[in-house]
Design a protein around this motif. Sequence first.
Motif, PDB file in Angstrom:
ATOM      1  N   LEU A  64      18.216  22.518  19.534  1.00 14.15           N
ATOM      2  CA  LEU A  64      19.677  22.537  19.458  1.00 14.15           C
ATOM      3  C   LEU A  64      20.284  21.659  20.543  1.00 14.15           C
ATOM      4  O   LEU A  64      21.213  20.891  20.289  1.00 14.15           O
ATOM      5  CB  LEU A  64      20.219  23.971  19.557  1.00 14.15           C
ATOM      6  N   SER A  65      19.752  21.735  21.739  1.00 14.13           N
ATOM      7  CA  SER A  65      20.239  20.897  22.830  1.00 14.13           C
ATOM      8  C   SER A  65      20.124  19.421  22.467  1.00 14.13           C
ATOM      9  O   SER A  65      21.019  18.619  22.772  1.00 14.13           O
ATOM     10  CB  SER A  65      19.456  21.197  24.105  1.00 14.13           C
ATOM     11  N   GLY A  66      19.043  19.069  21.787  1.00 16.21           N
ATOM     12  CA  GLY A  66      18.848  17.689  21.358  1.00 16.21           C
ATOM     13  C   GLY A  66      19.863  17.226  20.335  1.00 16.21           C
ATOM     14  O   GLY A  66      20.088  16.019  20.186  1.00 16.21           O
ATOM     15  N   ALA A  67      20.486  18.138  19.619  1.00 15.05           N
ATOM     16  CA  ALA A  67      21.545  17.785  18.667  1.00 15.05           C
ATOM     17  C   ALA A  67      22.927  17.886  19.303  1.00 15.05           C
ATOM     18  O   ALA A  67      23.841  17.152  18.927  1.00 15.05           O
ATOM     19  CB  ALA A  67      21.467  18.686  17.440  1.00 15.05           C
ATOM     20  N   VAL A  68      23.093  18.803  20.253  1.00 17.91           N
ATOM     21  CA  VAL A  68      24.393  18.981  20.909  1.00 17.91           C
ATOM     22  C   VAL A  68      24.742  17.759  21.753  1.00 17.91           C
ATOM     23  O   VAL A  68      25.864  17.255  21.698  1.00 17.91           O
ATOM     24  CB  VAL A  68      24.421  20.259  21.780  1.00 17.91           C
ATOM     25  N   LYS A  69      23.795  17.258  22.528  1.00 13.84           N
ATOM     26  CA  LYS A  69      24.100  16.188  23.469  1.00 13.84           C
ATOM     27  C   LYS A  69      24.648  14.929  22.793  1.00 13.84           C
ATOM     28  O   LYS A  69      25.696  14.429  23.196  1.00 13.84           O
ATOM     29  CB  LYS A  69      22.886  15.848  24.329  1.00 13.84           C
ATOM     30  N   PRO A  70      23.995  14.390  21.754  1.00 16.56           N
ATOM     31  CA  PRO A  70      24.572  13.187  21.146  1.00 16.56           C
ATOM     32  C   PRO A  70      25.934  13.438  20.506  1.00 16.56           C
ATOM     33  O   PRO A  70      26.809  12.575  20.528  1.00 16.56           O
ATOM     34  CB  PRO A  70      23.544  12.750  20.107  1.00 16.56           C
ATOM     35  N   TYR A  71      26.137  14.634  19.951  1.00 18.08           N
ATOM     36  CA  TYR A  71      27.435  14.936  19.345  1.00 18.08           C
ATOM     37  C   TYR A  71      28.520  15.021  20.413  1.00 18.08           C
ATOM     38  O   TYR A  71      29.600  14.457  20.267  1.00 18.08           O
ATOM     39  CB  TYR A  71      27.356  16.222  18.519  1.00 18.08           C
ATOM     40  N   ARG A  72      28.225  15.726  21.511  1.00 14.89           N
ATOM     41  CA  ARG A  72      29.214  15.832  22.606  1.00 14.89           C
ATOM     42  C   ARG A  72      29.486  14.464  23.220  1.00 14.89           C
ATOM     43  O   ARG A  72      30.630  14.126  23.518  1.00 14.89           O
ATOM     44  CB  ARG A  72      28.725  16.794  23.691  1.00 14.89           C
ATOM     45  N   ASP A  73      28.440  13.677  23.418  1.00 17.29           N
ATOM     46  CA  ASP A  73      28.624  12.324  23.954  1.00 17.29           C
ATOM     47  C   ASP A  73      29.522  11.508  23.035  1.00 17.29           C
ATOM     48  O   ASP A  73      30.410  10.787  23.491  1.00 17.29           O
ATOM     49  CB  ASP A  73      27.289  11.609  24.145  1.00 17.29           C
ATOM     50  N   PHE A  74      29.290  11.602  21.744  1.00 18.06           N
ATOM     51  CA  PHE A  74      30.119  10.892  20.777  1.00 18.06           C
ATOM     52  C   PHE A  74      31.581  11.331  20.896  1.00 18.06           C
ATOM     53  O   PHE A  74      32.493  10.497  20.973  1.00 18.06           O
ATOM     54  CB  PHE A  74      29.600  11.136  19.353  1.00 18.06           C
ATOM     55  N   LEU A  75      31.813  12.658  20.902  1.00 20.02           N
ATOM     56  CA  LEU A  75      33.189  13.157  20.978  1.00 20.02           C
ATOM     57  C   LEU A  75      33.884  12.719  22.261  1.00 20.02           C
ATOM     58  O   LEU A  75      35.049  12.328  22.244  1.00 20.02           O
ATOM     59  CB  LEU A  75      33.210  14.691  20.909  1.00 20.02           C
ATOM     60  N   GLU A  76      33.157  12.781  23.364  1.00 19.93           N
ATOM     61  CA  GLU A  76      33.766  12.549  24.671  1.00 19.93           C
ATOM     62  C   GLU A  76      33.807  11.082  25.073  1.00 19.93           C
ATOM     63  O   GLU A  76      34.487  10.739  26.044  1.00 19.93           O
ATOM     64  CB  GLU A  76      33.034  13.377  25.722  1.00 19.93           C
ATOM     65  N   ARG A  77      33.098  10.226  24.358  1.00 22.98           N
ATOM     66  CA  ARG A  77      33.102   8.803  24.722  1.00 22.98           C
ATOM     67  C   ARG A  77      33.643   7.932  23.592  1.00 22.98           C
ATOM     68  O   ARG A  77      34.625   7.228  23.758  1.00 22.98           O
ATOM     69  CB  ARG A  77      31.691   8.364  25.114  1.00 22.98           C
ATOM     70  N   THR A  78      33.011   7.978  22.450  1.00 20.20           N
ATOM     71  CA  THR A  78      33.380   7.088  21.351  1.00 20.20           C
ATOM     72  C   THR A  78      34.680   7.529  20.676  1.00 20.20           C
ATOM     73  O   THR A  78      35.618   6.742  20.540  1.00 20.20           O
ATOM     74  CB  THR A  78      32.245   7.033  20.309  1.00 20.20           C
ATOM     75  N   ARG A  79      34.734   8.770  20.252  1.00 20.88           N
ATOM     76  CA  ARG A  79      35.882   9.246  19.477  1.00 20.88           C
ATOM     77  C   ARG A  79      37.182   9.164  20.263  1.00 20.88           C
ATOM     78  O   ARG A  79      38.220   8.809  19.704  1.00 20.88           O
ATOM     79  CB  ARG A  79      35.627  10.672  19.004  1.00 20.88           C
TER      80      ARG A  79
END
Length: 187
Positions: A64-79
């Motif tokens: 789960l941590s491996g899926a949370v990190k890229p999603y959070r990074d995406f939300l907090e940086r790209t989006r």
Amino acid sequence: MSAGPHAGGRRLSRDASGLRHLRWAREVLATLEAHVEHNPALADADREALRGEARALGAAVQALSGAVKPYRDFLERTRVRYRGRVRVAEHLVRGSDAGGADEAARARLEEALAELAAMEEAQRRPLKEALSAEIDRLREAMARMDARLAERLSAELVESLYPPLTDDASRVADDGDPDDDAAASPR
């Protein structure tokens, strides 16, 4: 303290974020490990069973941590960059409306909105789907763990694994840390 997630079927809401599921699962894992290390009432076979469950849950937490990190990074940086661009374009349209319609400002807004929508489809959707699948796997693993433990240990011990939740079951209740977004009293 709350009656726990299993009193009346109370578990973390499936709608809770991946980050909140991760916190919840880490709390359960920490409690499993604490039972192994600090519960003198456990028989050796029960202690070993809990160790096995902790290893299995630990693997699910890592996944789960491996899926949370890229999603959070995406939300907090790209989006946020795309959302910022949309807000600027909206500001320019409002400013041009005050002094007369500016077609260039409206075109910039349409372009920014289109790029946001395309980015959401191309980048966010696959990350969100991967995260959702890991949340489901974690929840299924925890349900199977509960069933196995209930066969050999008391319902009270199984229930003790789960931290209290906020009234809406959206996060772990943690009054001990006011900087934590989960700082809220359990029901």
